[in-house]
Design a protein around this motif. Structure first.
Motif: not given
Length: 154
Positions: A70-75, A83-86
């Protein structure tokens, strides 16, 4: 000679519920690694900071080790977290097939508490049909746990 353009078909899981808790209480449950571990699964390296990479670990399948990247995309504090979920692997079919999706949480204050809308978007059909079915049921249970944990702090 004509080119064949195949449009990728995707589907989204959308759950929209009102919880009897303050926005700040829900936001804390969404952004505290200790609390996320209780209503979703234990994250490794989670912080609600744009660009932050973290992982979840679930049941492995075939060539996939069970790690969700995962990577946080927006807060937007007290409003949106995405968050990205791969996960998965290209060689797997059904459970553990390659998945490249986004989870977006939106919080809106309402008279009865907080409207919580989660959208898990980007499930490719038919490749991700198993994940879509499993996670459609899974997110409903996750939100029930999020509601219960949010209620503990009030």
């Amino acid at each position: 000679m004509s080119a064949v353009v195949s449009k990728v078909q995707t589907q989204d899981i959308v759950i929209d519920e009102v919880f009897p808790h303050a926005v700040a209480t829900i936001w804390k449950a969404l952004t505290s690694a200790q609390l996320v571990a209780r209503w979703l699964m234990p994250p490794t390296g989670f912080e609600a900071v744009v660009g932050n990479a973290f992982t979840f670990k679930t049941n492995p399948a075939g060539a996939w080790d069970g790690t969700i990247h995962c990577r946080v995309l927006e807060v937007v504090p007290n409003q949106r977290l995405a968050y990205a979920w791969k996960g998965g692997d290209e060689s797997n079919t059904g459970y553990g097939s390659a998945l490249d999706t986004v989870v977006t949480w939106s919080l809106t204050p309402v008279e009865a508490g907080t409207r919580v809308r989660v959208v898990h978007s980007g499930f490719v059909t038919p490749k991700n049909d198993t994940a879509y079915r499993n996670m459609s049921d899974g997110w409903v249970k996750v939100l029930q746990r999020l509601d219960a944990i949010s209620g503990e702090d009030e």
